[in-house]
Design a protein around this motif. Structure first.
Motif, PDB file in Angstrom:
ATOM      1  N   GLY A 175      46.155  22.672  18.793  1.00  0.00           N
ATOM      2  CA  GLY A 175      45.697  22.784  19.749  1.00  0.00           C
ATOM      3  C   GLY A 175      46.472  22.658  21.023  1.00  0.00           C
TER       4      GLY A 175
ATOM      5  N   VAL B 112      44.627  31.014  19.917  1.00  0.00           N
ATOM      6  CA  VAL B 112      44.273  29.526  19.753  1.00  0.00           C
ATOM      7  C   VAL B 112      42.780  29.260  20.622  1.00  0.00           C
ATOM      8  CG1 VAL B 112      45.423  28.707  21.661  1.00  0.00           C
ATOM      9  CG2 VAL B 112      45.047  27.050  19.906  1.00  0.00           C
ATOM     10  N   ASP B 113      42.550  29.956  21.567  1.00  0.00           N
ATOM     11  CA  ASP B 113      41.234  29.573  22.368  1.00  0.00           C
ATOM     12  C   ASP B 113      40.319  30.020  21.632  1.00  0.00           C
ATOM     13  OD1 ASP B 113      40.380  28.532  25.059  1.00  0.00           O
ATOM     14  OD2 ASP B 113      39.153  30.331  24.861  1.00  0.00           O
TER      15      ASP B 113
ATOM     16  N   TYR C  23      39.181  27.756  18.400  1.00  0.00           N
ATOM     17  CA  TYR C  23      38.652  26.458  18.738  1.00  0.00           C
ATOM     18  C   TYR C  23      37.032  26.855  19.306  1.00  0.00           C
ATOM     19  CZ  TYR C  23      42.627  23.681  17.508  1.00  0.00           C
ATOM     20  OH  TYR C  23      43.567  23.234  16.976  1.00  0.00           O
ATOM     21  N   HIS C  24      36.862  27.837  20.173  1.00  0.00           N
ATOM     22  CA  HIS C  24      35.696  28.333  20.816  1.00  0.00           C
ATOM     23  C   HIS C  24      34.912  29.289  20.243  1.00  0.00           C
ATOM     24  CE1 HIS C  24      36.634  25.206  23.810  1.00  0.00           C
ATOM     25  NE2 HIS C  24      37.796  25.377  23.746  1.00  0.00           N
TER      26      HIS C  24
ATOM     27  N   ASP D  66      49.985  29.405  20.383  1.00  0.00           N
ATOM     28  CA  ASP D  66      49.369  30.591  20.949  1.00  0.00           C
ATOM     29  C   ASP D  66      48.258  31.166  19.862  1.00  0.00           C
ATOM     30  OD1 ASP D  66      51.156  30.093  23.026  1.00  0.00           O
ATOM     31  OD2 ASP D  66      52.899  31.548  21.888  1.00  0.00           O
TER      32      ASP D  66
END
Lengths: 295, 321, 326
Positions: free
Chosen positions: B218, B238-239, B242-243, B222
C-alpha cells in the motif's frame, strides 16, 4: 466461545521416515549395514561357522593353497585359514567394539559434564582432552604396551585412552552449541531440572554425531589392532587375529601369497562396511537432511 | 510500445518425490519502465518462485513447463547460463529479505560494492567514487566508513541500504525486491520504504516488490498482482485493490490484516481452511473450498479471468465486468 | 483487579567483557546496563503488550521476570510473594509459561508432540491421569487433531507448531503467559487464528498475558494495556486504546506513524522517525530519545526525564508530556 470453530482443517503432513528406513534406502548405508551385520554374525557364531579348530596344528597339510577342503588354504603350521579368519573377526570386532564403546560412553559423559557443568570443571576437562590428544598415538601406544605388556586388555586400554579426548571434545562442542538453543531455554522456563535437561533433551541430540564418529572409528581401531598385532605387540599367538595372520602371511609371502590376500580381504571389507555405515548414518540421523528429503 | 517486463503464461513445476508440484500455473504480468509493481500473497502461493523466475535464477529442480519471461522483448529463461549471469549483473538487480546473505562476510562492503561495477571499465578510483555517491544517495551519511566495514559490522537497516545501493550500481532495468523489509523493525521498515519510493524517480527501470505484507504494498506500489495457489487471482491499480477489490480472496486477505481494521476487535477475522495441495491442484477454482460465495460451478470448472477495467482483472466465476 | 505480577524499579546489568580479571584485582567489573527503572504490573486476566524496536530490551525483561537473567536491583512480586531466591523462581515457573518467538526451535527436536505437551506434568510431578488421553485433551483445546501427538516438531507447519506451544504453555493452567512475538512468521490469515485462540483461552481460564511484539497493529487489537520500551527503559505505558489515540511520548507517536498502512490513500511522505536506535554502550545523555526526537529541546539533551503521570494507569517519560485534563 466455541473452540470447534477454531478446529483447523489443515491436513497433517505424512510422517517422516524413520532413521532406519532412511538408512536402508541409501545404497551405501545398506551395503555398510549388510557387511557389518555379516561380520558380527561371523564373530558371534565363530565356533559354529568355522569348519576347523583355528589353533589345531597339522604340519602335514601346511601351505596348502585354497582348495575344496580349505577354502582359504592353510598356513605355515597347517591351520585352516578360513577358520582362523572367522575367529579373527571375533577378536577384531570384540576389541574394536568394546574399546570404542567404552571410549564413547566415557567421552559422552565427560563431554556433557564439560559442556553443561560449571566453568572450572570445563577448563579442567578441556586441559585433559588437549594434553591427551597432543600425544603421538603410536608412541603413546608403544609406551603403554611396554609398561603393561602386550595383550587384549592393554590394547583396549590404549584405544580407550587415545579416543576419549576426541569424543569428549565432540560432545562438549555439541553441548555448548545446544545449551543456548531455544528448546533448552524453553525447558528451563517450564522448570525442568538440569539432570532432566541433560538426559532427556541434550543426550538424544548429541549422540547422533558420536554414533557416526564411532562407527567410522571402528575400522581405524581394527587397523590399529592389526598393526600392533603385526608388530607382535597386540594379540599374541596362537590366538588368531587378522593382524597376526597378516604377519604370518607376510613372512611367507613368496611361497604362499594367498595368505596375505585371504587375510587382507576381511580387513578391507570390514573397514569399508563400518565406514559406509557411518556415512549412511550421518545422512540418516541429520534431521535437517531428512527434512529436505521430505519436502 | 511493448512493456519492459512481460511474463507470459508462465508455469513452473518443482520435481519432487511424490510427483511434481505446480508452483506457478499460467502467471502473466507486465511492468512498464518507471512502474512499481507489487506481488502479494501468503506463504506457498508461488511469489518467491515468481521472483526467482524474474531474475532467471530458478532452483535446479524447477522446470519451466510453459510460457516465458521477457525483458525488453528477450526471453530470459531460455538464455544460456553465462548470458543469464551477465543479465543479472547489468539489467536485473535484486534485494533480498536478509541483506546478510547478499554480501560475502569475508570482504569489506567497499570490496564488494566496488566490484559490482567490474564491467563498466572504469578505473578503481572512479568506481570507488561512484560507490561513495550511491551510498550517499541511499542515505548512508558516512560512506567512506561504510566502505571500510564488513557486513556484520553494520546494523540491519544499514545493510539493507547498502544492498539497495549495490543493486543500483549497475543502473538496472529491473529491480526485484523479495520481502525487502520483513527482517527489519517498523522504524527501519519505514525508512527503507521511504528510500525505495524516493529512488523510483532515479532509476529508469521497473521495480517489483514481492511481499506478504499488504502495508508495504500500500505504501509503495502502483499496481498489484495478488497470488493464490500459484495463480494471479487479481491484478489491479493499488487504489482499486484496497478500495474496490473484486476477488473474494483479495477481500478476505485485506479483511484479515489487523492494520486495516480501524476499531479494536476482540476476535480477529481469519480465512478458514488452507490453500490446496499444489501436487494435485483442484479442478475448479483453487480458492473455492475457502470461499464464502463458492457454488458447484466454482468447484468443478476453472474460473475465467474477468476484466473489470483495462487495468483490473480477477480470476473468478462470480465477478461480472 | 489484583496484580498477578509486579515489577518495581527493576534493573538488569550484564558484566562486560572478561569478568575474571577485575575480580582478581579486586575491582568491580565494568557492567553494561540493559534494563533500568522498569516499573510495571500485570493485572489478573489482563493482556499487556510490550512494544519496542529490536535491542530495546523486551525479551530481556521477559527473561528477567522468569529468573533466567539475574536482576541487579529492584523487586519483583508474583501474586504478592517476592521473587529472588532460587526456590521462588522454581515455584514461579509452575505458574507461568514463556512462549518463544520461533515455535519449532523451542520444541525439543527428538520428542514427539504428545510427550512435549504433557512434559510440564512430568516435571512438576502433577497428576495427569493417562498421558495419551491428557495429550489428546490438550491438543483438542488448541484445535489440533489427536493424531498430531505422534509427530515430531519439524513435521509441523508454522501454525501447528504455534498451537502446540500454546497447548504446552497452558498444560498446567498457568496464571501468566509471556508470549514473545506470538505471530512472527505466520501468514495474516493464520495470525488471527492463533490470536483468537489465545484470547479465547484467556477469557475461559482467566489467564494474564504479556505479549511482546513489534507488530503494533496486532498489539492494538489484542491487548488491554501497552508498555513501550526504548533502550531498556519504559518510555510510556497506559491503556492501549488511549495510548494509540493520543500517544504522549514522541517515540510512541513515531512508532505508530511508522507502521505501513494497507491503504494507498493514507500514504505518508514524510519520515516519522529518522536514524537508528543508539548502542547500549553509548547511551545518549539527557533524554535517551533526543537524538531521534523531532521535538527535542535543549533541556532534553541534558536532563533525563522521569516518568510522569498522564492519567491513572498512564505514564510517559518525557519532559513535554502534559497530564490529561481532568
Amino acid at each position: 466461545m466455541s473452540f470447534a470453530a477454531e478446529e483447523i482443517t489443515e491436513e497433517l503432513p505424512p510422517p517422516g521416515r524413520s532413521a532406519l528406513g532412511q538408512l536402508l534406502r541409501d545404497p551405501m548405508g545398506m551395503t555398510g549395514a549388510i557387511l557389518v551385520i555379516t561380520f558380527i554374525i561371523l564373530a558371534i557364531f565363530a565356533p559354529l561357522l568355522a569348519p576347523y579348530d583355528p589353533i589345531h596344528i597339522d604340519v602335514r597339510h601346511k601351505f596348502q593353497p585354497p582348495n575344496l577342503a580349505h577354502w582359504a588354504g592353510t598356513d605355515q603350521l597347517g591351520r585352516d585359514m578360513l577358520s582362523r579368519l572367522i575367529w579373527g573377526a571375533r577378536v577384531a570386532l570384540g576389541i574394536s567394539m568394546t574399546a570404542t564403546g567404552i571410549a564413547g560412553v566415557l567421552g559422552l559423559l565427560l563431554g556433557l559434564v564439560a559442556g553443561f557443568g560449571p566453568r572450572w570443571l570445563d577448563a579442567v576437562l578441556v586441559l585433559f582432552f588437549d594434553s591427551f590428544s597432543s600425544l603421538p598415538m603410536i608412541m603413546f601406544a608403544l609406551a603403554v604396551i611396554t609398561v603393561l605388556g602386550p595383550g587384549i586388555p592393554t590394547l583396549i586400554l590404549v584405544i580407550v585412552l587415545v579416543s576419549v579426548p576426541g569424543y569428549g571434545r565432540l560432545i562438549r562442542a555439541q553441548t555448548l552449541a545446544l545449551k543456548g538453543a531455544d528448546y533448552i531455554q524453553a525447558e528451563r522456563t517450564i522448570g525442568a531440572s538440569s539432570a532432566r535437561i541433560i538426559l532427556r533433551h541434550l543426550l538424544p541430540n548429541v549422540v547422533g554425531p558420536l554414533v557416526i564418529l564411532l562407527s567410522m572409528d571402528i575400522p581405524v581401531v581394527i587397523m590399529l589392532e592389526a598393526g600392533l598385532s603385526y608388530l607382535n605387540l597386540g594379540v599374541g599367538p596362537p590366538t588368531p587375529s587378522w593382524g597376526n595372520i597378516l604377519y604370518d602371511g607376510y613372512t611367507s609371502l613368496r611361497s604362499a601369497p594367498y595368505m596375505v590376500i585371504a587375510a587382507g580381504i576381511p580387513l578391507v571389507l570390514c573397514t569399508l562396511g563400518f565406514t559406509f555405515l557411518g556415512e549412511g548414518l550421518r545422512d540418516a540421523l541429520d534431521p535437517k537432511l531428512k527434512l529436505r528429503a521430505a519436502r | 510500445m511493448s512493456a519492459l517486463l512481460e511474463v507470459d503464461d508462465l508455469s513452473v513445476a518443482y520435481r519432487a518425490e511424490g510427483g511434481d508440484v505446480a508452483a506457478l500455473r499460467g502467471v502473466s504480468l507486465t511492468a512498464q519502465a518507471g512502474e512499481v509493481i507489487g506481488i502479494v500473497g501468503e506463504s506457498g502461493c508461488g511469489k518467491s518462485t515468481l521472483a526467482a523466475a524474474l531474475i532467471a535464477l530458478l532452483d535446479a529442480n524447477a522446470d519451466v513447463t510453459a510460457g516465458e519471461v521477457r525483458l525488453n522483448g528477450r526471453d530470459i529463461l531460455s538464455l544460456h547460463e553465462d548470458a543469464r549471469r551477465k543479465l543479472r549483473g547489468r539489467d536485473i538487480a535484486m534485494i533480498f529479505q536478509d541483506p546478510m546473505t547478499a554480501f560475502s562476510p569475508v570482504l569489506t562492503m567497499g570490496d564488494q560494492i566496488i566490484d559490482f561495477q567490474q564491467h563498466t571499465g572504469l578505473s578503481r578510483a572512479a568506481r570507488r567514487e561512484r560507490a561513495r555517491q550511491m551510498l550517499l544517495k541511499v542515505g548512508i551519511a558516512d560512506a567512506d566508513l561504510c566502505l571500510r566495514r564488513y557486513p556484520h559490522e553494520l546494523s540491519g537497516g544499514m545493510r539493507q541500504r547498502a544492498a539497495v545501493a549495490a543493486a543500483l550500481m549497475a543502473n538496472p532495468a529491473l529491480l526485484v525486491a523479495d520481502e525487502p523489509t520483513t527482517a527489519l523493525d517498523v522504524t527501519m521498515e519505514a525508512q527503507i520504504i521511504h528510500l525505495l519510493r524516493s529512488l523510483r524517480t532515479e532509476i529508469n527501470g521497473a521495480i517489483v516488490i514481492v511481499t506478504h505484507h499488504l502495508g508495504v504494498i500500500g505504501e509503495l506500489c502502483d499496481r498489484v498482482y495478488v497470488m493464490y495457489a500459484g495463480q494471479v487471482v487479481e491484478e489491479a491499480p493499488v487504489d482499486d485493490l484496497y478500495h474496490a477489490p473484486r476477488h473474494p480472496y483479495t477481500r478476505a486477505l485485506i479483511a484479515c490484516d489487523p492494520g486495516a481494521i480501524a476499531t479494536r476487535q476482540g476476535v480477529l477475522p481469519t480465512i478458514p481452511g488452507r490453500p490446496p495441495d499444489l501436487a494435485a491442484p483442484p479442478p475448479g477454482c483453487s480458492f473455492a473450498p475457502r470461499c464464502p460465495q463458492a457454488d458447484a460451478t466454482c468447484r468443478s470448472t476453472a474460473p475465467p479471468r474477468v476484466r473489470v477495467s483495462d487495468r483490473q482483472a480477477a480470476l473468478c466465476h462470480k465477478v461480472v465486468p | 483487579m489484583t496484580a498477578v505480577f509486579d515489577i518495581e524499579a527493576l534493573q538488569v546489568d550484564l558484566p562486560l567483557g572478561g569478568a575474571l580479571w577485575p575480580r582478581l584485582i579486586g575491582k568491580a567489573a565494568p557492567r553494561l546496563n540493559i534494563l533500568s527503572d522498569i516499573t510495571l504490573s500485570i493485572a489478573s486476566g489482563e493482556s499487556l503488550g510490550l512494544v519496542g524496536e529490536s535491542g530495546s530490551g523486551k525479551t530481556t525483561l521477559a527473561r528477567a521476570m522468569l529468573g533466567l537473567m539475574p536482576a541487579s536491583s529492584g523487586t519483583m512480586r508474583f501474586e504478592g510473594a517476592p521473587l529472588g531466591s532460587r526456590a521462588s523462581f522454581t515455584a514461579l515457573r509452575r505458574q507461568t509459561a514463556l512462549m518463544f518467538q520461533d515455535p519449532v526451535a523451542s520444541l525439543s527436536p527428538r520428542m514427539r508432540v504428545g510427550a512435549l505437551v504433557t512434559e510440564p506434568f512430568v516435571i512438576h510431578r502433577e497428576p495427569m491421569g493417562n498421558r495419551r488421553e491428557r495429550a489428546r485433551e490438550l491438543l483438542e483445546t488448541v484445535g489440533l487433531p489427536a493424531a498430531i501427538a505422534e509427530r515430531f516438531p519439524h513435521e509441523l507447519s508454522g501454525g501447528q507448531a504455534r498451537r502446540v506451544c500454546v497447548a504446552r504453555a497452558l498444560a498446567l493452567t498457568p496464571r501468566l503467559v509471556l508470549a514473545d512475538e506470538p505471530t512472527a512468521g505466520l501468514d495474516v490469515s493464520v495470525q488471527g487464528e492463533v490470536l483468537n485462540l489465545m484470547s479465547g483461552l484467556r477469557d475461559r481460564l482467566n489467564l494474564s498475558f504479556m505479549i511482546i511484539s513489534h507488530n503494533l497493529a496486532m498489539v492494538r487489537h489484542v491487548t488491554d494495556r501497552i508498555a513501550i520500551m526504548y533502550l531498556g527503559r519504559l518510555v510510556e505505558s497506559g491503556p492501549t486504546a488511549q495510548v494509540f489515540a493520543n500517544p504522549r511520548h514522541p517515540y510512541t507517536a513515531s512508532l505508530i506513524a511508522a507502521e505501513p498502512h494497507p491503504d494507498p490513500r493514507r500514504r505518508r511522505d514524510d519520515l516519522a522517525i529518522k536514524g537508528e536506535i543508539p548502542s547500549l554502550l553509548q547511551r545518549p545523555a539527557g533524554c535517551e530519545f533526543h537524538t531521534r526526537c523531532p521535538r527535542a529541546t535543549d533541556r532534553c539533551r541534558v536532563e533525563p526525564p522521569a516518568l510522569r503521570a498522564i492519567a491513572p494507569g498512564w505514564q510517559a517519560r518525557c519532559h513535554l508530556a502534559e497530564p490529561e485534563p481532568t
